[in-house]
Write a protein that holds these residues in place. Sequence first.
Motif, PDB file in Angstrom:
ATOM      1  N   ALA A  77       4.826   2.204  -6.894  1.00  0.00           N
ATOM      2  CA  ALA A  77       3.533   3.039  -6.946  1.00  0.00           C
ATOM      3  C   ALA A  77       3.195   3.193  -8.512  1.00  0.00           C
ATOM      4  O   ALA A  77       3.970   2.238  -9.310  1.00  0.00           O
ATOM      5  N   ARG A  78       1.672   3.078  -7.802  1.00  0.00           N
ATOM      6  CA  ARG A  78       1.077   2.239  -9.325  1.00  0.00           C
ATOM      7  C   ARG A  78       0.315   3.425  -9.654  1.00  0.00           C
ATOM      8  O   ARG A  78      -0.730   3.764  -9.175  1.00  0.00           O
ATOM      9  N   ALA A  79       0.091   3.700 -10.982  1.00  0.00           N
ATOM     10  CA  ALA A  79      -1.258   4.425 -11.622  1.00  0.00           C
ATOM     11  C   ALA A  79      -2.565   3.658 -12.350  1.00  0.00           C
ATOM     12  O   ALA A  79      -2.451   2.111 -12.828  1.00  0.00           O
ATOM     13  N   GLY A 135       6.943   8.830   2.398  1.00  0.00           N
ATOM     14  CA  GLY A 135       5.449   8.362   1.537  1.00  0.00           C
ATOM     15  C   GLY A 135       4.900  10.608   1.547  1.00  0.00           C
ATOM     16  O   GLY A 135       3.995  10.144   0.389  1.00  0.00           O
ATOM     17  N   GLU A 136       5.398  11.154   2.225  1.00  0.00           N
ATOM     18  CA  GLU A 136       5.091  12.460   1.665  1.00  0.00           C
ATOM     19  C   GLU A 136       5.891  12.568   0.590  1.00  0.00           C
ATOM     20  O   GLU A 136       5.320  13.615  -0.172  1.00  0.00           O
ATOM     21  N   PHE A 137       6.555  12.489   0.219  1.00  0.00           N
ATOM     22  CA  PHE A 137       7.832  13.080  -0.922  1.00  0.00           C
ATOM     23  C   PHE A 137       6.667  12.119  -1.700  1.00  0.00           C
ATOM     24  O   PHE A 137       6.832  12.565  -3.485  1.00  0.00           O
ATOM     25  N   ALA A 138       6.383  10.734  -2.068  1.00  0.00           N
ATOM     26  CA  ALA A 138       5.744   9.969  -3.182  1.00  0.00           C
ATOM     27  C   ALA A 138       4.284  10.567  -2.628  1.00  0.00           C
ATOM     28  O   ALA A 138       3.634  10.754  -4.530  1.00  0.00           O
ATOM     29  N   LEU A 139       3.462  11.139  -2.277  1.00  0.00           N
ATOM     30  CA  LEU A 139       2.376  11.669  -2.068  1.00  0.00           C
ATOM     31  C   LEU A 139       2.672  13.554  -3.013  1.00  0.00           C
ATOM     32  O   LEU A 139       2.135  14.054  -3.738  1.00  0.00           O
ATOM     33  N   GLY A 140       3.183  14.127  -2.614  1.00  0.00           N
ATOM     34  CA  GLY A 140       4.248  15.780  -3.235  1.00  0.00           C
ATOM     35  C   GLY A 140       4.350  16.034  -4.164  1.00  0.00           C
ATOM     36  O   GLY A 140       4.146  15.802  -5.090  1.00  0.00           O
ATOM     37  N   GLU A 141       5.976  15.001  -3.901  1.00  0.00           N
ATOM     38  CA  GLU A 141       6.392  15.487  -5.828  1.00  0.00           C
ATOM     39  C   GLU A 141       6.587  14.466  -6.236  1.00  0.00           C
ATOM     40  O   GLU A 141       6.177  14.730  -7.906  1.00  0.00           O
ATOM     41  N   LEU A 142       6.044  13.340  -6.107  1.00  0.00           N
ATOM     42  CA  LEU A 142       5.938  12.560  -7.378  1.00  0.00           C
ATOM     43  C   LEU A 142       4.981  12.258  -7.673  1.00  0.00           C
ATOM     44  O   LEU A 142       4.229  11.999  -9.064  1.00  0.00           O
ATOM     45  N   GLU A 171      -2.153   3.158  -6.013  1.00  0.00           N
ATOM     46  CA  GLU A 171      -2.058   3.521  -4.694  1.00  0.00           C
ATOM     47  C   GLU A 171       0.100   3.061  -4.370  1.00  0.00           C
ATOM     48  O   GLU A 171       1.186   3.535  -5.896  1.00  0.00           O
ATOM     49  N   ILE A 172       0.158   3.964  -3.505  1.00  0.00           N
ATOM     50  CA  ILE A 172       1.566   3.320  -3.006  1.00  0.00           C
ATOM     51  C   ILE A 172       2.250   2.455  -2.336  1.00  0.00           C
ATOM     52  O   ILE A 172       0.652   2.460  -1.014  1.00  0.00           O
ATOM     53  N   GLY A 173       2.850   1.423  -2.359  1.00  0.00           N
ATOM     54  CA  GLY A 173       3.639   0.512  -1.681  1.00  0.00           C
ATOM     55  C   GLY A 173       4.902   1.354  -1.289  1.00  0.00           C
ATOM     56  O   GLY A 173       5.834   1.015  -1.721  1.00  0.00           O
TER      57      GLY A 173
END
Length: 398
Positions: A179-181, A236-243, A251-253
């Motif tokens: 994941a990149r900001a 993906g759900e965890f990355a978009l939610g909790e993280l 973007e997240i790959g």
Amino acid sequence: MLYTVSDFLATHSDQVRIIAGSGGLSRPISEVGILDYELMPGLKEKFRRNNFYERQLVLSTFLYAKDDPYQIVEAVKYLVGKGTSGLVIKNVLRLPLSDAALRYADARNFPLMLVTSDEAFFDVLVGDVNARVRELASAEFSQHALDALWLAADDSEKARATARQLCPSFREECMVLFARAEEPLSSESFEWLRRQWRQGPFGLPYSLATSYNGGFLAVVTADGDNAQLPSSAQLGEFALGELACEQEFREIGLSEPHYSLGELGIALHQALEAAEVAARRQETLCCFGHLGVLRAVLPFAEAPEMRSFAAGVFRPLQEFDAENNGALEETVRTWYRVGQSIEAAAEILGQHPNTVRYRFDQVRQLSSLDRRRPSEAQQLAFAAAIQEAQGIKEALRF
């Protein structure tokens, strides 16, 4: 990165085994201490305030308990209260380890480990653990190790060895998230993300969370029997939610699941490539497994045959665009990215659909490929996929 009890056990599996407190395998270790006579009646008040600390792995032979094995129970209780990481016992006198000590360790998730080899010497264990703790504490270690893993992607044995350096606890199956900001992560942002990861459903002792190339990288592993890899949707759900609840990712790959640790380098490539696709397509989350034909093209995009095929299609379009300030190449690439839809391409390009159709008439005249004929549309799309893959490879070259 953190060195954990799980890592210690994995590294010294031929010399040490866990006998109680397996729920505490994720406890971090920051140093090693030796319990000698500090808790011996008459002396313990002199030492007990100073010698043992939180995140300390404690080693002991319990020689002082030879006349009173109950002192082992007392030591376990004391070390739990101090917040130490675990206790390694070299039972040279074959003292009985009482059920009370084992039950207490289990109840407190306090790892109680037993040395099983006469070749395990405390001075060697102390040196090994302290060296590993210092290595993992280095900000450059994970970056260099992951760079090595990236370069070793095609060498499964080297990739496996590098993976074990990153985390001795890794299981055989693996997936990678990157994941990149907008800006490289600050140390504070990374520490917050790492805490979120460790507290979440995937922050197990045999997973890894670290910083890489200014972003956040996580490796999930499993053994296929007692632990299963998450689905792309779950991760993906965890990355978009909790993280992402406090850290907005650009973007997240996500990689595909891999069933050999020797393929962790390939999974690393896939996660970073998927993130790059997400950036190019202005999406937040991209799974490598959902990239269609691009999945097959990416590993071979820079082969001479691939370059020749794409150049044969796009060179006349590029020459036309350069001479006429046109947009034929951009039109074909956009049409490919939106699933070969004229209307969707027109919307993205800000043009009328008839304008896009006219451009494709020009493409047909220059390349002899008609997007209305399935076999020729396939060639246009394949050339666009090669070109996109080459751009992704170029962006990730380091």
